[in-house]
Scaffold this active site. Structure first.
Site, short mmCIF file in Angstrom:
data_model
loop_
_atom_site.label_atom_id
_atom_site.label_comp_id
_atom_site.label_asym_id
_atom_site.label_seq_id
_atom_site.Cartn_x
_atom_site.Cartn_y
_atom_site.Cartn_z
N GLU A 88 14.13 -3.83 1.80
CA GLU A 88 14.07 -3.83 3.26
C GLU A 88 13.40 -5.10 3.79
OE1 GLU A 88 11.36 -0.65 4.56
OE2 GLU A 88 10.87 -0.45 2.44
N ASP B 276 7.59 7.78 7.05
CA ASP B 276 7.73 6.61 6.20
C ASP B 276 6.47 5.75 6.34
OD1 ASP B 276 8.81 4.76 4.45
OD2 ASP B 276 10.74 4.68 5.45
#
Length: 816
Positions: A512, A313
């Site tokens: 997020e 990620d």
């Protein structure tokens, strides 16, 4: 080391796995169904034999569009690029579709250019098409995954995947970072809506269908010849199971729970031949997944037989023990094949190259990773497809938001709606007068949520969604077709008494970081529609509450006030799907019944201390008997809010202090009431209106140095936020500009200051500086007790209305 089922040497003692070390023998075995054709294996072996070390290392690195050029791709032989939530062609994240396709051509052509003597391996472009091709203006936006989980329809999921793949192909991309297969267990987590459900069986039942929709059957070996893209299940593993629901946090659950809850969706993904798996930021038992060989290699690749490639990620490698964003061979050795190094791709490339030359990274591991990446590119058909604009579906811009795709999305909205209460007021008669109230009624960005045209989905107006339908517009169309009328009035006021009122309220967009919450309460500043419901009901008007949300939340006040309560989750671009179910036929019967069931339990209290109000799977239909309503207990949630808001309404956050000084410790005061004075009267603090009466603090400095500080006695760790585009935001109004100013962060003994311009302004201005700027200037972001320090020099007069973390600055300050 774990005993992985092999026979131990005579005399050896088998030892139990250590903390964060998985035992692969207890995990299920699968059979990856994708076979690499012999001609592809031969082609890849030939390429590998001819590739230089530099070309091999380049294939392992993925750069973000923000920070790379087509020429860089050629020079460094990069294997992939991605577009982050706030990136776009030519620096424009709202670029029109043709610009995206043109950029895809530019990058492709440089990647295959062999004039320098290289092998010219085509690049693959990844994008977060997580609820449709959601970076593109005009694309169809499907409900976010939590809404799809409520729909309970795997066949619908496959059609959504297929439609999304077609729209991605229009603009030249080939890879989506979807589906998210998280199994959220704590809905305080800000990415909860990216998971289908808290139930692993439900999530697992969807995964194969979505992968099949995106990629086609696992027998496909030339996806670009059809309407397909490659998929990526994410985030391996337990991103939805962190302690306290903290994004990128640690999960301390047992290995059995790790396997049975969070590992369950990977079996169906592997069975459908998912091409890539993205590893999580999070950790298990203190070991970051990106560096956990026992899980990434021993479990995912070896035990589960995943045969695609593993990608990390966004700069997640930098969080592995012993690593930085610029150097992390540990991730490669753990099993990561491609580094997502958006803005650190060049130092990662150079570091891997240096270590490979020095022999500290085995060539065998490099060749293994490159081979996996090339096998996926071969299956995609990338080597023979030509430039993106020459491929099937490319440039067919009518497919973006095509009627047949919007019809699927509208069906998904209908099926995702969950009715929690109906005292006989639904469906609405189409021939009457309808009042549509609430601040979310005519806001397409709000109903679409995060990962929509931008990372957080904020700061977007309806004109950026051509062809889309707001909830209000959908309701208006439906009642007018039935001979009635609809009026939009956000505050619920009216001149002509309505027959019924729909109040649309709920969460505002987030992704997020920004989405993490301390409790399961709706933010206090979003509860104003409760009073609207109360006023309307007091006048005898039937009230239907429609809640836009990415998760189950405590909203007992609204449930008590409303005569009917419907959860719309995050429906996306097709708000008409809500009217399809709420507005009935002329004879009073429904046009469509409610089909949605809760994808997770609904809380009775903000902290879930009193258990569940509505269980997983609950959902009324029009055949459900209304029953008597028992008033729910109501809890004061006025203190609930975003933990990333540090100063608002004239006050610092709980347990924080507002300090003012003349830049010496001896003259510092803590501001608790106003007016106040500091530095022997040289600084005067008063109240100023901002959003609410006296919602700001004004600082008038006669001369010299002055500082305004927010202090938190319990140090906060913002290191993970520096890996993203999170900004330190403050909203200010300036009557008299200082001679100079700095914005800083740190501790009482160590402040890192960055020079800024603070000019006079007639209006409030929201300034922001990326947190990574402080790290680049030497700040230790792991233990901040003074996260916000604004220092000025000279006579000045300004006010501060809000200080928080976010992504939506009006003026972005430079790093130096």
């Amino acid at each position: 080391m774990a005993d992985n089922g092999a026979t131990s040497p005579i005399g050896a003692v088998a030892t139990a796995p250590g903390a964060g070390e998985a035992d692969p023998s207890i995990w299920p075995e699968y059979d990856y169904p994708v076979t690499v054709p012999a001609e592809d294996r031969a082609m890849i072996a030939d390429l590998l034999a001819r590739m230089t070390l530099e070309e091999k290392i380049g294939q392992l690195v993925q750069a973000d569009l923000c920070c790379v050029t087509p020429e860089d791709v050629k020079t460094y032989n990069l294997g992939s690029i991605l577009v982050g939530g706030n990136s776009g062609p030519n620096g424009n994240d709202l670029a029109p579709a043709p610009d995206w396709l043109a950029a895809a051509d530019d990058f492709y052509e440089e990647s295959v250019d062999k004039t320098d003597g290289g092998v010219g391996i085509p690049i693959v472009w990844g994008t977060d098409a997580v609820h449709g091709h959601s970076n593109i203006v005009g694309a169809t936006l499907f409900p976010h995954n939590i809404g799809l989980g409520a729909a309970r329809d795997p066949e619908l999921i496959e059609r959504i995947g297929a439609a999304t793949a077609k729209e991605i192909r229009v603009t030249g991309q080939e890879w989506t970072f979807a589906p998210t297969v998280a199994v959220p267990q704590d809905f305080r987590w800000g990415r909860s809506y990216e998971g289908y459900s808290s139930d692993p069986e439900l999530v697992a039942s969807y995964v194969g269908a979505m992968v099949r929709g995106l990629q086609g059957p696992p027998s496909n070996d030339n996806l670009l010849a059809g309407p397909y893209v490659i998929a990526s299940t994410k985030h391996f593993l337990a991103d939805g199971g962190t302690d306290g629901g903290v994004d990128q946090g640690d999960s301390s659950i047992s290995e059995q729970a790790l396997r049975d809850i969070h590992g369950a969706p990977y079996g169906p993904a592997i069975a459908e031949g998912v091409s890539t798996v993205m590893v999580s930021f999070s950790s298990w038992e203190g070991v970051k997944m990106t560096g956990n060989k026992s899980l990434v290699t021993d479990v995912l690749k070896d035990r589960m037989d995943f045969g695609g490639f593993v990608v990390s990620d966004w700069n997640a490698h930098g969080q592995v023990a012993g690593c930085t964003n610029e150097s992390c061979p540990q991730a490669l050795m753990a099993g990561v094949d491609m580094y997502m190094a958006p803005d650190t791709w060049k130092p990662i490339y150079e570091d891997l190259l240096d270590k490979a030359r020095a022999g500290s990274i085995p060539m065998e591991r490099i060749d293994q990773a490159v081979t996996k990446i090339l096998e996926v590119k071969a299956r995609l058909g990338l080597f023979d497809a030509g430039k993106p604009s020459d491929r099937a579906l490319s440039g067919e811009y009518d497919l973006l938001g095509a009627p047949e795709h919007r019809a699927i999305a509208r069906e998904a909205v209908r099926k995702s709606l969950v009715m929690l209460k109906n005292q006989g007021v639904l469906p609405i008669a189409p021939g009457g007068r309808l009042l549509v109230a609430g601040d979310g009624a005519d806001d397409i960005a709000r109903q679409s949520g995060g990962w929509t045209l931008s990372w957080q989905g904020t700061g977007l107006s309806n004109d950026l969604f051509p062809g889309a339908t707001s909830i209000y517009t959908g309701l208006k169309n439906a009642v007018e077709q039935g001979g009635g009328s609809a009026v939009l009035s956000p505050d619920g006021s009216f001149t002509e008494r309505p027959d019924a009122a729909i109040v649309v309220f709920g969460e505002t967009p987030y992704a997020e970081f920004q989405g993490d919450r301390d409790t399961l309460a709706l933010d206090a500043d979003l509860t104003a529609p409760y009073a609207t419901m109360e006023r309307l009901k007091a006048q005898g008007i039937p009230v239907i509450a429609v809640m836009i949300t990415g998760r189950p939340l405590y909203v007992n006040d609204a449930l008590n006030e409303a005569d009917a309560f419907v959860v719309a989750w995050l429906p996306g671009s097709e708000g008409g799907g809500i009217a399809d179910v709420l507005v009935g036929k002329a004879d009073g019967s429904p046009r469509y019944d409610f089909a949605g069931k809760l994808p997770a339990a609904w809380p009775r209290t903000p902290d879930m201390a009193d258990g569940v109000l509505y269980p997983f799977g609950y959902g009324l239909t029009y055949t459900s008997a209304p029953g008597a309503w028992s008033t729910l207990p109501e809890v004061d949630t006025s203190a609930a809010g975003d933990a990333r808001v540090w100063f608002t309404n004239g006050n610092p956050a709980a347990s924080w202090s507002l300090l003012v000084d003349g830049r010496t410790a001896t003259d510092q005061i803590r501001v608790t009431t106003v007016p106040a004075e500091a530095a022997n009267g040289r600084i005067r603090v008063t109240a100023e209106n901002f959003v609410v009466q006296e919602g700001a603090r004004r600082f008038a400095v006669e001369s010299g140095a002055a500082g305004v500080t927010l202090r938190n006695f319990e140090a906060i760790d913002l290191d993970r936020e520096t890996n993203a585009d999170i900004q330190l935001l403050f909203t200010a109004k300036v009557w008299d500009a200082p001679d100079s100013a700095t914005i800083g962060t740190g501790t009482a003994d160590d402040e890192t200051q960055i020079t800024m311009n603070l000019p006079e302004s007639t209006d409030w201005v929201r300034y922001g500086i990326p947190l990574k700027c402080f790290r680049q200037n030497g700040a230790d972001m792991t233990a901040l007790t003074h996260p916000f320090v604004l220092s000025t020099m000279g006579k000045t007069d300004y006010a501060i209305g809000e200080v928080r973390l976010g992504t939506d600055a009006e003026v972005v300050l430079p790093c130096s």
